[in-house]
Design a protein around this motif. Structure first.
Motif, PDB file in Angstrom:
ATOM      1  N   ASN A   1       0.829  -1.194   0.000  1.00 31.98           N
ATOM      2  CA  ASN A   1       0.000   0.000   0.000  1.00 31.98           C
ATOM      3  C   ASN A   1       0.870   1.253   0.000  1.00 31.98           C
ATOM      4  OD1 ASN A   1      -2.242   1.532   0.007  1.00 31.98           O
ATOM      5  ND2 ASN A   1      -2.887   1.051   2.102  1.00 31.98           N
TER       6      ASN A   1
ATOM      7  N   ALA B   1       0.318   5.887   0.244  1.00 30.58           N
ATOM      8  CA  ALA B   1      -0.611   7.012   0.353  1.00 30.58           C
ATOM      9  C   ALA B   1      -0.672   7.776  -0.951  1.00 30.58           C
ATOM     10  CB  ALA B   1      -0.164   7.936   1.474  1.00 30.58           C
ATOM     11  N   ILE B   2      -1.775   8.497  -1.136  1.00 30.00           N
ATOM     12  CA  ILE B   2      -1.949   9.322  -2.321  1.00 30.00           C
ATOM     13  C   ILE B   2      -1.979  10.777  -1.913  1.00 30.00           C
ATOM     14  CG2 ILE B   2      -3.260   7.530  -3.505  1.00 30.00           C
ATOM     15  CD1 ILE B   2      -5.781   9.156  -2.879  1.00 30.00           C
ATOM     16  N   ASP B   3      -1.842  11.614  -2.890  1.00 32.38           N
ATOM     17  CA  ASP B   3      -2.004  13.046  -2.661  1.00 32.38           C
ATOM     18  C   ASP B   3      -3.504  13.322  -2.631  1.00 32.38           C
ATOM     19  OD1 ASP B   3      -2.053  15.765  -2.602  1.00 32.38           O
ATOM     20  OD2 ASP B   3      -1.114  16.059  -4.564  1.00 32.38           O
ATOM     21  N   ALA B   4      -4.034  13.574  -1.428  1.00 31.07           N
ATOM     22  CA  ALA B   4      -5.470  13.762  -1.271  1.00 31.07           C
ATOM     23  C   ALA B   4      -5.850  15.234  -1.287  1.00 31.07           C
ATOM     24  CB  ALA B   4      -5.937  13.114   0.023  1.00 31.07           C
TER      25      ALA B   4
ATOM     26  N   GLN C   1      -3.882   8.985 -11.071  1.00 25.69           N
ATOM     27  CA  GLN C   1      -3.244   8.484  -9.852  1.00 25.69           C
ATOM     28  C   GLN C   1      -3.002   6.980  -9.988  1.00 25.69           C
ATOM     29  OE1 GLN C   1      -5.561   9.513  -6.436  1.00 25.69           O
ATOM     30  NE2 GLN C   1      -4.815  11.616  -6.372  1.00 25.69           N
TER      31      GLN C   1
ATOM     32  N   GLN D   1      -1.689   1.799  -5.925  1.00 31.02           N
ATOM     33  CA  GLN D   1      -0.477   1.149  -5.436  1.00 31.02           C
ATOM     34  C   GLN D   1      -0.724  -0.237  -4.848  1.00 31.02           C
ATOM     35  OE1 GLN D   1       2.555   2.194  -5.810  1.00 31.02           O
ATOM     36  NE2 GLN D   1       2.229   4.294  -6.499  1.00 31.02           N
TER      37      GLN D   1
ATOM     38  N   HIS E   1      -8.465   2.023  -3.306  1.00 32.22           N
ATOM     39  CA  HIS E   1      -7.536   3.154  -3.374  1.00 32.22           C
ATOM     40  C   HIS E   1      -8.096   4.353  -2.621  1.00 32.22           C
ATOM     41  CE1 HIS E   1      -4.436   5.682  -5.215  1.00 32.22           C
ATOM     42  NE2 HIS E   1      -5.377   6.533  -5.577  1.00 32.22           N
TER      43      HIS E   1
ATOM     44  N   ALA F   1      -8.581   3.546   1.317  1.00 34.54           N
ATOM     45  CA  ALA F   1      -7.319   3.398   2.047  1.00 34.54           C
ATOM     46  C   ALA F   1      -6.648   4.731   2.311  1.00 34.54           C
ATOM     47  CB  ALA F   1      -6.375   2.479   1.279  1.00 34.54           C
ATOM     48  N   ASN F   2      -6.989   5.746   1.537  1.00 36.85           N
ATOM     49  CA  ASN F   2      -6.241   6.996   1.607  1.00 36.85           C
ATOM     50  C   ASN F   2      -7.085   8.217   1.954  1.00 36.85           C
ATOM     51  OD1 ASN F   2      -3.402   6.216   0.562  1.00 36.85           O
ATOM     52  ND2 ASN F   2      -4.810   5.221  -0.862  1.00 36.85           N
ATOM     53  N   LEU F   3      -8.394   8.046   2.039  1.00 38.72           N
ATOM     54  CA  LEU F   3      -9.293   9.125   2.417  1.00 38.72           C
ATOM     55  C   LEU F   3     -10.248   8.621   3.488  1.00 38.72           C
ATOM     56  CD1 LEU F   3     -10.185  10.389  -1.164  1.00 38.72           C
ATOM     57  CD2 LEU F   3      -8.772  11.623   0.485  1.00 38.72           C
TER      58      LEU F   3
END
Length: 351
Positions: A21, A23-26, A34, A37, A152, A155-157
């Motif tokens: 996993n 992180a993304i640019d949120a 995007q 991952q 995706h 997991a990141n938001l």
């Protein structure tokens, strides 16, 4: 009882998955391309067969693979295999963002600019998988892309677990309906613009009983086709009739004026989201509808069994295949036991 169905044999071709996993640019706003991952743990071969195939088709796949010493697994995954476009509102609602995984019918689709205002007002993240258009394989690419996009975002938001939806346009809407029906424990409903399917036809059987009960009592299926899109308006009417026959409580729709085969404007999106996010209300006739449906399934199974008892195993087999397509998991496990007996009878006739 071997049936060569495209959906079943497409699943036979799937292989294993795994990745780490990240992180993304949120940051708020619209971001394209995007990289997903990490894979979704929902993209699992046996789970696909259980949720997306009828009981007899799922059994045929398992037997085919077992004969070759193989098992059903998910497609390989590596970072970069799947990309998503996302719109993230500026303000996070107290309970977390709502989430709409939106599937277009083409590989890339520009979200209408006036939708952003509606998404901002309602605090809904829109995530759109790339490379999941109508030309992509349904089981090998499109459904995994939807589930990976969902993973995706979650997991990141910070996503509100009570506001998770899947939607789409045209062929993407039909795919969204399939996903919402198969994963009602993940998505609370489907937003369908100019595309729907009659449950029990077109390789979309009702899922196993527990999932079916959840879908018809909690899920919202919102079917929206424009006033000038006559083919899809007619299809929506038939799809809603089938939802009614299967006793779904949350199927609804409306017809935007002066709209052809396209997505509605911001006003239409807001109206559709109103329906998607409204509580499901069971009608007074719900209990009677369910009893009538259960009686119809039992009668269909009884008819197939009567043909077998009369010595006509071929007629029994044909009837069982038809009711498996129409009723899917609602006829199981009795349908599987009847299939075993029919096969034994047909095997005896061959000797």
């Amino acid at each position: 009882m071997r049936r060569h169905r495209m959906a079943a044999w497409a699943l036979v071709m799937l292989a294993c998955a795994g990745a780490a996993n990240a992180a993304i640019d949120a940051a708020p706003g619209w971001v394209e391309g995007q990289v997903v991952q990490a894979p979704s743990d929902l993209v699992d071969g046996p789970q696909f067969a259980r949720r997306l195939l009828s009981p007899l088709s799922g059994r045929d796949v398992a037997r085919f693979l077992a004969a070759e010493g193989r098992s059903l697994a998910a497609e390989p995954f590596a970072p970069g295999d799947f990309l998503v476009d996302m719109y993230v509102p500026r303000q996070v609602p107290e309970a977390g963002y709502g989430l709409l995984v939106f599937v277009p019918p083409m590989d890339e689709f520009a979200m209408p600019s006036d939708w952003k205002r509606v998404l901002e007002q309602r605090g809904i993240v829109l995530v759109q998988p790339q490379g999941a258009g109508n030309d992509a394989d349904v089981f090998g690419r499109r459904i995994p892309a939807v589930l990976h996009a969902y993973a995706h975002a979650t997991a990141n938001l910070r996503i509100d677990p009570a506001r998770r939806y899947v939607g789409g346009f045209s062929g993407g809407a039909r795919l969204a309906q399939r996903v919402a029906l198969a994963w009602p424990d993940v998505f609370q409903g489907s937003l369908q613009f100019a595309g729907s399917v009659q449950v029990g036809d077109n390789l979309m059987p009702p899922p196993e009983r527990a999932l079916f009960e959840l879908a018809r009592s909690r899920s919202r299926f919102v079917l929206v086709s424009g006033s000038q899109d006559m083919p899809n308006r007619r299809n929506d009417d038939l799809s809603r009739e089938r939802f009614d026959a299967l006793c779904f409580d949350g199927a609804s729709g409306f017809v935007p004026s002066r709209l052809d085969h396209w997505v509605p404007d911001a006003r239409g999106l807001a109206k559709a989201l109103d329906r998607l996010e409204s509580p499901v209300q069971a009608p007074a006739t719900a209990e009677a509808c369910r009893a009538t449906l259960d009686a119809a399934v039992t009668a269909a199974l009884d008819a197939a069994e009567a043909s077998l008892a009369a010595g006509d195993a071929i007629a029994a087999r044909d009837a069982l295949v038809q009711l498996d397509d129409r009723y899917g998991g609602l006829a199981s496990p009795r349908s599987l036991e009847l299939a075993r007996r029919i096969e034994a009878a047909l095997s005896g006739q061959d000797r």
